[in-house]
Design a protein around this motif. Structure first.
Motif, PDB file in Angstrom:
ATOM      1  N   PRO A  41       0.785  -1.240   0.000  1.00 34.31           N
ATOM      2  CA  PRO A  41       0.000   0.000   0.000  1.00 34.31           C
ATOM      3  C   PRO A  41       0.814   1.285   0.000  1.00 34.31           C
ATOM      4  CG  PRO A  41      -0.179  -1.152   2.113  1.00 34.31           C
ATOM      5  CD  PRO A  41       0.464  -2.090   1.154  1.00 34.31           C
ATOM      6  N   LEU A  42       1.835   1.386   0.850  1.00 38.86           N
ATOM      7  CA  LEU A  42       2.608   2.623   0.886  1.00 38.86           C
ATOM      8  C   LEU A  42       3.511   2.773  -0.336  1.00 38.86           C
ATOM      9  CD1 LEU A  42       3.470   3.042   4.664  1.00 38.86           C
ATOM     10  CD2 LEU A  42       2.068   4.531   3.236  1.00 38.86           C
ATOM     11  N   TRP A  43       3.973   1.669  -0.884  1.00 36.71           N
ATOM     12  CA  TRP A  43       4.713   1.725  -2.140  1.00 36.71           C
ATOM     13  C   TRP A  43       3.779   2.165  -3.264  1.00 36.71           C
ATOM     14  CZ3 TRP A  43       8.672   2.826  -4.651  1.00 36.71           C
ATOM     15  CH2 TRP A  43       8.973   2.298  -5.917  1.00 36.71           C
ATOM     16  N   GLN A  44       2.553   1.683  -3.220  1.00 37.89           N
ATOM     17  CA  GLN A  44       1.539   2.108  -4.181  1.00 37.89           C
ATOM     18  C   GLN A  44       1.312   3.624  -4.068  1.00 37.89           C
ATOM     19  OE1 GLN A  44      -3.298   1.495  -4.823  1.00 37.89           O
ATOM     20  NE2 GLN A  44      -2.161   0.032  -3.582  1.00 37.89           N
ATOM     21  N   ALA A  45       1.189   4.114  -2.835  1.00 32.80           N
ATOM     22  CA  ALA A  45       1.003   5.549  -2.626  1.00 32.80           C
ATOM     23  C   ALA A  45       2.216   6.340  -3.103  1.00 32.80           C
ATOM     24  CB  ALA A  45       0.739   5.831  -1.155  1.00 32.80           C
ATOM     25  N   SER A  46       3.408   5.785  -2.891  1.00 32.51           N
ATOM     26  CA  SER A  46       4.631   6.467  -3.313  1.00 32.51           C
ATOM     27  C   SER A  46       4.676   6.638  -4.827  1.00 32.51           C
ATOM     28  CB  SER A  46       5.860   5.675  -2.847  1.00 32.51           C
ATOM     29  OG  SER A  46       5.883   5.531  -1.444  1.00 32.51           O
ATOM     30  N   VAL A  47       4.374   5.557  -5.555  1.00 31.97           N
ATOM     31  CA  VAL A  47       4.369   5.618  -7.022  1.00 31.97           C
ATOM     32  C   VAL A  47       3.325   6.605  -7.506  1.00 31.97           C
ATOM     33  CG1 VAL A  47       3.965   4.287  -9.125  1.00 31.97           C
ATOM     34  CG2 VAL A  47       5.246   3.265  -7.231  1.00 31.97           C
ATOM     35  N   ARG A  48       2.159   6.558  -6.868  1.00 32.91           N
ATOM     36  CA  ARG A  48       1.062   7.439  -7.252  1.00 32.91           C
ATOM     37  C   ARG A  48       1.427   8.911  -7.063  1.00 32.91           C
ATOM     38  NH1 ARG A  48      -4.233   7.952  -3.399  1.00 32.91           N
ATOM     39  NH2 ARG A  48      -5.283   9.653  -4.479  1.00 32.91           N
ATOM     40  N   MET A  49       1.972   9.256  -5.904  1.00 35.11           N
ATOM     41  CA  MET A  49       2.294  10.653  -5.616  1.00 35.11           C
ATOM     42  C   MET A  49       3.454  11.154  -6.468  1.00 35.11           C
ATOM     43  SD  MET A  49       0.044  11.655  -3.556  1.00 35.11           S
ATOM     44  CE  MET A  49      -1.133  11.090  -2.333  1.00 35.11           C
ATOM     45  N   ALA A  50       4.460  10.303  -6.669  1.00 33.18           N
ATOM     46  CA  ALA A  50       5.589  10.704  -7.511  1.00 33.18           C
ATOM     47  C   ALA A  50       5.131  10.934  -8.959  1.00 33.18           C
ATOM     48  CB  ALA A  50       6.678   9.649  -7.456  1.00 33.18           C
ATOM     49  N   GLY A  51       4.275  10.049  -9.453  1.00 34.30           N
ATOM     50  CA  GLY A  51       3.758  10.206 -10.810  1.00 34.30           C
ATOM     51  C   GLY A  51       2.935  11.473 -10.961  1.00 34.30           C
ATOM     52  N   ALA A  52       2.089  11.761  -9.940  1.00 33.49           N
ATOM     53  CA  ALA A  52       1.265  12.970  -9.991  1.00 33.49           C
ATOM     54  C   ALA A  52       2.125  14.222  -9.919  1.00 33.49           C
ATOM     55  CB  ALA A  52       0.260  12.954  -8.843  1.00 33.49           C
ATOM     56  N   THR A  53       3.216  14.175  -9.129  1.00 33.69           N
ATOM     57  CA  THR A  53       4.132  15.314  -9.052  1.00 33.69           C
ATOM     58  C   THR A  53       4.770  15.581 -10.410  1.00 33.69           C
ATOM     59  OG1 THR A  53       4.628  14.803  -6.736  1.00 33.69           O
ATOM     60  CG2 THR A  53       6.161  16.250  -7.881  1.00 33.69           C
ATOM     61  N   ALA A  54       5.177  14.523 -11.099  1.00 30.41           N
ATOM     62  CA  ALA A  54       5.776  14.680 -12.430  1.00 30.41           C
ATOM     63  C   ALA A  54       4.764  15.263 -13.420  1.00 30.41           C
ATOM     64  CB  ALA A  54       6.295  13.337 -12.922  1.00 30.41           C
ATOM     65  N   LEU A  55       3.533  14.770 -13.384  1.00 30.02           N
ATOM     66  CA  LEU A  55       2.492  15.305 -14.265  1.00 30.02           C
ATOM     67  C   LEU A  55       2.223  16.774 -13.981  1.00 30.02           C
ATOM     68  CD1 LEU A  55      -0.169  12.427 -14.326  1.00 30.02           C
ATOM     69  CD2 LEU A  55       1.249  13.207 -16.234  1.00 30.02           C
ATOM     70  N   LEU A  56       2.198  17.128 -12.702  1.00 24.12           N
ATOM     71  CA  LEU A  56       1.948  18.515 -12.331  1.00 24.12           C
ATOM     72  C   LEU A  56       3.050  19.431 -12.838  1.00 24.12           C
ATOM     73  CD1 LEU A  56       0.211  20.550 -10.765  1.00 24.12           C
ATOM     74  CD2 LEU A  56       1.549  19.987  -8.721  1.00 24.12           C
ATOM     75  N   MET A  57       4.289  18.975 -12.760  1.00 19.98           N
ATOM     76  CA  MET A  57       5.405  19.788 -13.244  1.00 19.98           C
ATOM     77  C   MET A  57       5.327  19.967 -14.759  1.00 19.98           C
ATOM     78  SD  MET A  57       8.526  18.382 -10.824  1.00 19.98           S
ATOM     79  CE  MET A  57       9.684  19.631 -11.400  1.00 19.98           C
ATOM     80  N   LEU A  58       4.935  18.920 -15.486  1.00 23.79           N
ATOM     81  CA  LEU A  58       4.763  19.041 -16.935  1.00 23.79           C
ATOM     82  C   LEU A  58       3.620  20.006 -17.266  1.00 23.79           C
ATOM     83  CD1 LEU A  58       5.162  15.298 -18.013  1.00 23.79           C
ATOM     84  CD2 LEU A  58       6.775  17.183 -18.452  1.00 23.79           C
ATOM     85  N   TRP A  59       2.533  19.902 -16.503  1.00 24.06           N
ATOM     86  CA  TRP A  59       1.388  20.798 -16.683  1.00 24.06           C
ATOM     87  C   TRP A  59       1.815  22.258 -16.479  1.00 24.06           C
ATOM     88  CZ3 TRP A  59      -3.768  21.196 -17.936  1.00 24.06           C
ATOM     89  CH2 TRP A  59      -4.473  22.262 -17.388  1.00 24.06           C
ATOM     90  N   CYS A  60       2.568  22.500 -15.420  1.00 25.02           N
ATOM     91  CA  CYS A  60       2.998  23.864 -15.108  1.00 25.02           C
ATOM     92  C   CYS A  60       3.956  24.401 -16.169  1.00 25.02           C
ATOM     93  CB  CYS A  60       3.664  23.899 -13.731  1.00 25.02           C
ATOM     94  SG  CYS A  60       2.504  23.624 -12.365  1.00 25.02           S
TER      95      CYS A  60
END
Length: 302
Positions: free
Chosen positions: A39-58
């Motif tokens: 579960p926490l590894w799942q959360a880690s992948v999810r948050m890291a991926g969302a951070t990367a998407l947000l940076m591309l969006w910005c």
């Protein structure tokens, strides 16, 4: 200058219902991925991926994330509160049933309603609005009542306390966003603080708990994580941050009571779980509660 509205309009209500619907569906996605992904590894992948998407969006939108604007200290504080909420959820689920933790998690709007008016006078709720908040919470508790009747796991109280803590951290995150310099930055930068800090905290906690990291998971798990990342942690959270900049947080928080009920409804639709009278009564109670919380004041707040 950013203009704040004193009530929720049709756009805000539509976005809130859409966000809550996905957050309810997301609980099923997390369960599916948790079959073979820690579960926490799942959360880690999810948050890291969302951070990367947000940076591309910005980068595409020309939003500056790293310019000095005096929000760093407050932003890190908001990020830590956001990370603490998720850590409490994942740790709490190891000790108590999901139904119990869900009820305790949704004490969050009470923290917002209690604390935010101390800093923002316009966020005060009247007696009838408090009654609506209590009705919505009672309806959620009714829907998940089976978890209280039949659950008696050893050490369950630890999970219950963590669920309460998660609700508190969620509420404090909302209050901090509205009352610090983070309120003056873009929605993207506000979310960047939260996702970025959580992307650092979750892997550390995952390692501390001895979770095994890997990439060899089922296609279903990866599809689940992809949806959680793109729609959940990126798109829906960005919409929530944008709304916090423009609409009353106390009124917005009342809509979050829909999330656990959407989770139950998706269980009925997708997992062939029974549709009970308890669920129908809970839906009616939450709907009435939201209406009461979002009634406009008869006189403007001074």
């Amino acid at each position: 200058m950013m203009q704040r509205k004193s009530h929720l309009d049709s756009l805000a209500m539509t976005l809130l219902v859409a966000c809550c619907a996905f957050w309810g569906f997301q609980q099923i996605l997390i369960k599916l991925a948790s079959r073979d992904m820690p579960p926490l590894w799942q959360a880690s992948v999810r948050m890291a991926g969302a951070t990367a998407l947000l940076m591309l969006w910005c980068r595409w939108r020309g939003v500056r994330l790293f310019e000095r604007d005096g929000s760093l200290r407050a932003g890190l504080w908001v990020g830590l509160l956001f990370a603490a909420e998720f850590c409490m959820i994942y740790l709490g689920l190891q000790h108590t049933a999901a139904s119990r933790l869900t009820v305790f998690l949704y004490t969050s709007p009470f923290w917002v309603a209690l604390l935010l008016p101390l800093f923002v006078r316009a966020e005060r709720l009247r007696g009838l609005q408090w009654a609506g908040l209590a009705l919505a919470f009672g309806a959620v508790a009714l829907a998940f009542g089976e978890g209280f009747v039949h659950a008696s796991a050893p050490g369950q109280w630890r999970g219950d306390v963590m669920g309460l803590a998660a609700g508190m951290f969620w509420g404090l995150t909302t209050v901090a966003i509205r009352t610090t310099r983070v309120a003056q930055v873009s929605a993207e930068k506000s979310l960047f603080y939260q996702l970025g800090v959580t992307s650092l905290v979750c892997p550390l906690l995952s390692l501390a708990l001895g979770e095994r990291w890997g990439w060899d998971y089922s296609a279903l798990s990866w599809a689940s994580v992809a949806l959680q990342t793109v729609v959940g942690a990126f798109a829906s959270y960005l919409a929530w941050m944008w709304m916090l900049r423009h609409y009353p947080a106390t009124q917005m928080s009342s809509f979050t009571f829909l999330t656990p009920l959407f989770a139950l409804m998706f269980g009925v639709l997708l997992l062939d779980e029974p549709l009970s009278l308890r669920l129908l009564l809970a839906l009616a109670g939450v709907a009435i509660g939201i209406v009461l919380v979002n009634r406009r004041r008869a006189v403007p707040t001074r």
